[in-house]
Design an enzyme around this catalytic site. Structure first.
Site, short mmCIF file in Angstrom:
data_model
loop_
_atom_site.label_atom_id
_atom_site.label_comp_id
_atom_site.label_asym_id
_atom_site.label_seq_id
_atom_site.Cartn_x
_atom_site.Cartn_y
_atom_site.Cartn_z
N LEU A 210 0.85 -1.20 0.00
CA LEU A 210 0.00 0.00 0.00
C LEU A 210 0.88 1.24 0.00
CD1 LEU A 210 -2.70 -0.80 2.74
CD2 LEU A 210 -3.06 -0.76 0.28
N HIS A 211 0.57 2.20 -0.87
CA HIS A 211 1.33 3.45 -0.81
C HIS A 211 0.54 4.66 -1.29
CE1 HIS A 211 1.84 2.52 -5.07
NE2 HIS A 211 2.19 3.78 -5.26
N ARG A 212 -0.59 4.46 -1.96
CA ARG A 212 -1.30 5.61 -2.53
C ARG A 212 -2.02 6.41 -1.44
NH1 ARG A 212 -0.83 5.93 -7.81
NH2 ARG A 212 -0.20 4.03 -8.87
N ASP A 284 -2.08 -1.50 -4.30
CA ASP A 284 -2.60 -0.33 -5.01
C ASP A 284 -1.58 0.14 -6.04
OD1 ASP A 284 -0.71 0.84 -3.36
OD2 ASP A 284 -2.14 2.04 -2.22
#
Length: 366
Positions: A210-212, A284
């Site tokens: 996850l990074h967005r 994501d």
């Protein structure tokens, strides 16, 4: 002699340019008049991008590092443009080749065009339709001033046609990320991750990335999403490669579970090892959806849009969305073994870079 300056600014860029560099070097051994200069803008500092990273992917050390990382989007763009202008004036090129959709892609394209240098965009024409993504702005600006467009899919070709790009400037060649993946399938490295003192079992665990901002910036939403993931994956371990600082924040928010295992960021060869042997990937990221498709691994994308729809229509990816309640039916399909199989995507065959270099020699042979 066709002189090409190749731009890379972030770790994924290097995976995209590695096969192009190999294809140019191969062409040189066949006495073709072509050469390259590799410029790293320094957009992202990554401690894992050591000499071993370049060695593993068969990339030479960059000829120049502009060290233009840090700062806001605008500051970074300006720094790259100022430093790349100097670099290009000192080391003239016939063509500047950019890949993907990072800030460096856009900044170096603008700089090259203002110096009347031809711009070639590899991975041109992909669109998410989401202008809240910095990458979408980078894609649109780059493609607005590109001279030659190298594409990964028929849909990307269509996007360019709709924008008024003439057919003879669009070159459907495939995906260089897949060239890199296929050439490294026998070299993947087991990172020896252990859960409760035992090695991971094949196809018994999930990989999470996850990074967005849409997923990680709102604490309440992040907690809900993580809870939905942990509730929906049963007793299966979840391997979450994450920076230790981010892991500390997540733990501070009370996001912990006996089946959730934070691990430090992995190298390219290690990460793809755990992806290849996983039950499914929850992500994501855009690039991971391409790799899972080629490896036949189920992929659940926590986004409301994608610039890689072929991974859904032809591959193993599904667009879950950003609402935690959407996850359950998708995870049930994974656990019941009823996930779609996916198939081959045209020209994602490991020969894209050869096609790119052949086309460049034809286009710029005069």
């Amino acid at each position: 002699m066709l002189k090409i300056t190749i731009i890379a600014g972030a770790r994924p860029n290097f995976m995209k340019i590695a096969p192009i560099i190999k294809a140019i070097e191969k062409a040189k051994t066949e006495n073709k008049d072509i050469d390259f200069r590799l410029v790293h803008t320094g957009q992202h500092y990554d401690k894992k991008m050591s000499g071993s990273f370049f060695e593993q992917l068969g990339i030479p050390e960059p000829d120049a590092n502009l060290e233009a990382g840090g700062g806001s989007q605008a500051e970074q763009t300006a720094n790259i443009m100022v430093r790349f202008e100097k670099e290009l004036m000192e080391n003239p090129a016939d063509v500047v080749l950019v890949v993907g959709d990072v800030t460096s892609t856009m900044a170096c394209s603008i700089t090259a065009k203002k110096l009347n240098v031809q711009v070639v965009h590899v991975e041109a024409g992909i669109r998410s339709g989401d202008l809240s993504m910095p990458e979408e702005i980078n894609r649109m600006v780059t493609d607005a001033i590109t001279d030659q467009f190298f594409t990964t899919s028929e849909l990307a070709n269509e996007n360019l046609r709709k924008a008024g790009i003439l057919e003879d400037r669009i070159h459907f060649v495939g995906n260089t990320m897949i060239d890199t993946l296929l050439s490294n399938m026998d070299n993947l490295i087991d990172p020896k991750i252990k859960v409760d003192g035992k090695p991971l079992e094949n196809q018994d665990y999930f990989v999470l990335t996850l990074h967005r901002p849409a997923n990680v910036d709102e604490e309440g939403k992040l907690q809900e999403m993580m809870q939905a993931i942990m509730d929906g994956t049963g007793d299966h371990p979840i391997i979450f490669p994450v920076h230790p600082r981010t892991a500390k924040i997540l733990t501070g928010l009370g996001i912990s579970h006996k089946h959730l295992h934070y691990v430090e960021p992995l190298s390219y060869l290690e990460f793809n090892y755990i992806v290849k042997n996983s039950k499914a990937v929850i992500t994501d990221s855009g690039g991971i959806t391409e790799e899972t498709t080629v490896m036949g691994v189920p992929c659940l994308t926590l986004r409301d849009n994608t610039e890689r729809p072929e991974t859904i229509t032809l591959g193993t990816n599904e667009l879950v969305g950003t609402k935690p309640e959407n996850l359950k039916p998708y995870l049930e399909k994974v656990l019941s073994g009823t996930w779609k199989k996916g198939g081959e995507i045209p020209l994602w065959d490991g020969k894209t870079a050869d096609r790119i270099v052949q086309d460049l020699l034809k286009i710029y042979s005069n």
